[in-house]
Design a protein around this motif. Structure first.
Motif, short mmCIF file in Angstrom:
data_model
loop_
_atom_site.label_atom_id
_atom_site.label_comp_id
_atom_site.label_asym_id
_atom_site.label_seq_id
_atom_site.Cartn_x
_atom_site.Cartn_y
_atom_site.Cartn_z
N TYR A 70 138.30 -75.03 25.11
CA TYR A 70 139.28 -75.37 25.81
C TYR A 70 139.38 -74.76 27.30
CZ TYR A 70 141.07 -76.78 21.27
OH TYR A 70 141.08 -77.44 20.27
N GLY A 71 138.26 -75.40 28.22
CA GLY A 71 138.19 -74.95 29.41
C GLY A 71 138.93 -75.78 30.41
N ALA A 72 138.77 -75.32 31.69
CA ALA A 72 139.56 -75.95 32.84
C ALA A 72 139.15 -77.29 33.04
CB ALA A 72 139.38 -75.22 34.00
N SER A 73 137.93 -77.65 32.64
CA SER A 73 137.33 -79.31 33.15
C SER A 73 137.72 -80.11 31.88
CB SER A 73 135.94 -79.12 33.18
OG SER A 73 135.43 -78.79 32.08
N THR A 74 138.70 -79.79 30.86
CA THR A 74 138.98 -80.50 29.96
C THR A 74 140.49 -81.34 30.05
OG1 THR A 74 140.11 -78.93 28.52
CG2 THR A 74 137.48 -79.55 28.15
N THR A 75 140.83 -82.14 29.21
CA THR A 75 142.20 -82.67 29.55
C THR A 75 143.25 -81.83 28.99
OG1 THR A 75 142.05 -83.82 27.48
CG2 THR A 75 141.48 -85.17 29.17
N TRP A 76 144.13 -81.55 30.15
CA TRP A 76 145.39 -80.68 29.84
C TRP A 76 146.39 -81.16 31.30
CZ3 TRP A 76 146.70 -76.43 33.08
CH2 TRP A 76 145.65 -75.95 33.90
N MET A 77 147.68 -80.63 31.14
CA MET A 77 148.57 -80.99 32.11
C MET A 77 148.09 -80.45 33.48
SD MET A 77 150.89 -82.97 30.99
CE MET A 77 152.50 -82.79 32.30
N GLY A 78 147.50 -79.56 33.63
CA GLY A 78 147.24 -78.98 34.95
C GLY A 78 146.14 -80.15 35.48
N LYS A 79 145.49 -81.02 35.02
CA LYS A 79 144.58 -81.99 35.51
C LYS A 79 145.22 -83.35 35.67
CE LYS A 79 140.68 -79.57 35.85
NZ LYS A 79 139.84 -79.72 37.06
N LEU A 80 146.32 -83.23 35.34
CA LEU A 80 147.30 -84.75 35.54
C LEU A 80 148.05 -84.97 36.67
CD1 LEU A 80 147.49 -87.55 33.95
CD2 LEU A 80 149.19 -86.46 32.62
N PRO A 81 148.70 -84.16 37.04
CA PRO A 81 149.71 -84.52 38.59
C PRO A 81 148.84 -84.93 39.49
CG PRO A 81 150.38 -82.37 37.33
CD PRO A 81 149.07 -82.91 36.78
N TYR A 82 147.72 -84.27 39.90
CA TYR A 82 147.26 -84.85 41.17
C TYR A 82 146.80 -86.50 41.18
CZ TYR A 82 142.25 -83.71 39.58
OH TYR A 82 141.17 -83.71 39.22
N ARG A 83 146.36 -86.70 39.83
CA ARG A 83 145.81 -87.89 39.65
C ARG A 83 147.18 -88.94 39.76
NH1 ARG A 83 141.90 -85.02 36.92
NH2 ARG A 83 139.98 -86.04 36.90
N LEU A 84 148.40 -88.65 39.17
CA LEU A 84 149.42 -89.33 39.23
C LEU A 84 150.05 -89.40 40.73
CD1 LEU A 84 151.38 -87.93 36.10
CD2 LEU A 84 150.23 -90.34 36.39
N ASN A 85 149.96 -88.38 41.30
CA ASN A 85 150.34 -88.19 42.92
C ASN A 85 149.65 -89.11 43.59
OD1 ASN A 85 152.47 -86.64 42.30
ND2 ASN A 85 151.28 -84.56 42.60
N ALA A 86 148.17 -89.37 43.43
CA ALA A 86 147.36 -90.22 44.09
C ALA A 86 147.62 -91.50 43.90
CB ALA A 86 145.92 -89.80 43.75
#
Length: 115
Positions: A70-86
């Protein structure tokens, strides 16, 4: 539901939500993934086991820990907000839900075993 895929999978899904919404196929989307708070759970789980219950080993002969999956480059909430904000989801409303340890149905048993 996005669980431990490469984080680019979010881009694919958000673009699909956008396309479906623009075609009036959906009114909104729901994206379910893991929260950062699950990392503490993964840290306590120990090694991966094979079918016989023996620890799986890494290339150096050490037990391969579950948390390493479960690394930093997998899907988790930390990787989603900037995509939504974009705005990658276009005008499609997205309800994003992060699974937390509090949602585990066997949480009390887990806490006792991993205290």
């Amino acid at each position: 539901m996005e669980w431990n895929s490469k984080d680019q999978t979010f881009d694919r899904d958000l673009h699909a939500f956008r396309a479906f919404h623009e075609c009036d196929s959906i009114d909104a989307a729901v994206l379910l993934t893991r929260s950062a708070s699950l990392n503490t759970v993964f840290e306590k789980l120990g090694p991966e086991l094979d079918r016989d219950g023996n620890p799986r080993l890494d290339g150096k002969g050490r037990p391969r820990l579950i948390e390493s999956k479960y690394g930093a480059s997998t899907t988790w909430m930390g990787k989603l907000p900037y995509r939504l904000n974009a705005g990658r989801h276009g005008g499609c409303p997205v309800l994003a839900v992060g699974i937390t340890p509090e949602l585990m149905t066997d949480r009390e048993e887990y806490d006792r075993e991993h205290a």
